[in-house]
Design a protein around this motif. Sequence first.
Motif: not given
Length: 192
Positions: A37, A41, A45, A67, A80, A110
Amino acid sequence: MVQSPAKALTLQEFLKQPETQPASEYINGQIIQKPMPKGKHSLLQTRLSAVLNAALQPEQVAWALAELRCTFGGRSIVPDISVFTWSRIPCDANGEIANTIDTHPDWTIEILSPEQSQTRVTKNILHCLQHGSKIGWLIDPDEQTVLVYLPPEQVKIFDQPADRLPTPTFASNIHLTIEELFGWLVIQLPQV
């Protein structure tokens, strides 16, 4: 990166292998390592997981987990963000969350990385929907677009600032627009 071991591994053999960083997934007999990542990202997340948990966890509606390896339907994937409704959180004999998750998330999210295949990620989302997930999001930070997948494999595109993103019914108290989501990417530095 697709890894081709000397001998094709079964799903059970793959699951016995040591974890990789970043995570590897088992898809149709292939081992595919997710990309590392990057900043956008990682920020999306982290922030999205926190927002979802702040809205869903206190009332014991659901947990958003980053994750998390989920193994079901012949695949072992690492979305994700995996959101599980409270009653579906896999638990062990002690009532603690299980280390091995052998089921689909209720909501799979994701976040596309620049070097990641959108097709491969879309296939993982569709796999989740085919096995019981209620909704899937594919967030593209570079395009500032969210593709929302709803069963049976219907996709809707959200790319206008005021577009409100649909959520599963269990998360109806979450009201998030495209502008809010991608606004998280702007870092306000302190004035000197």
